[in-house]
Design a protein around this motif. Sequence first.
Motif: not given
Length: 230
Positions: A83, A175, A227
């Motif tokens: 992420a 993400l 996520w």
Amino acid sequence: MTPIVFVPGLLCSAEAFAPQSVALWEFGPITTASTLSGETIAEMAAAVLANAPPRFALVGISMGGYICMEIMRQAPERVARLALLDTSAQPDTPEQTSQRRVMLARARESDFAAWSEETLTSILHPSRRADANLRQINRRMGQAVGLEGFARQTEAVINRPDSRPGLAAIRVPTLVLVGDCDALTPPERSEEIASLIPGATLVVVPDCGHASTIEQPLLVSLALARWLQE
């Protein structure tokens, strides 16, 4: 459960991820990496890897995103998912480097605690810059990193590589998240990252500046929870 490793941004401590550490505990053991050692982004990434679990989910904000992209170059097999929050894959421009050196000079000439509070607060959404709680968080984070830590981090950021060439090789659920009013790493920087990582998900957080994890903690935590369950 997969361990989660958070990597803070420039002049930030573990407090940058305090809301997410509470919200996401059910998904796996959580640690926040130190960015207080290493002279370069590569050295910082190596230090994170040296203290991280064998395999983990990786979350970085701003400078932490630069470190995460370097981790993906050094040890992609150890990262289960990625992420990247409020960050950029591009290197510094000459103008950005000049601005950073001016900031560092001002920091050395100022009351550092007050300077760091004002500097970190200035990157928030305009509607939150007077928020007393956020100002105190920023002051504490600045004090935790300190002037010399800030100087070292600044030099590392100035000299970071262009991460764009390696993004297409990333093959884990990714993400990419950014505040819609992020003036430091604008949404088009995240759009670029998401376009270069196969299958990446882009989330733009409304009414949010650069410090998304503390400005819109619930929305960021929800995006990270989705996520983690992909």
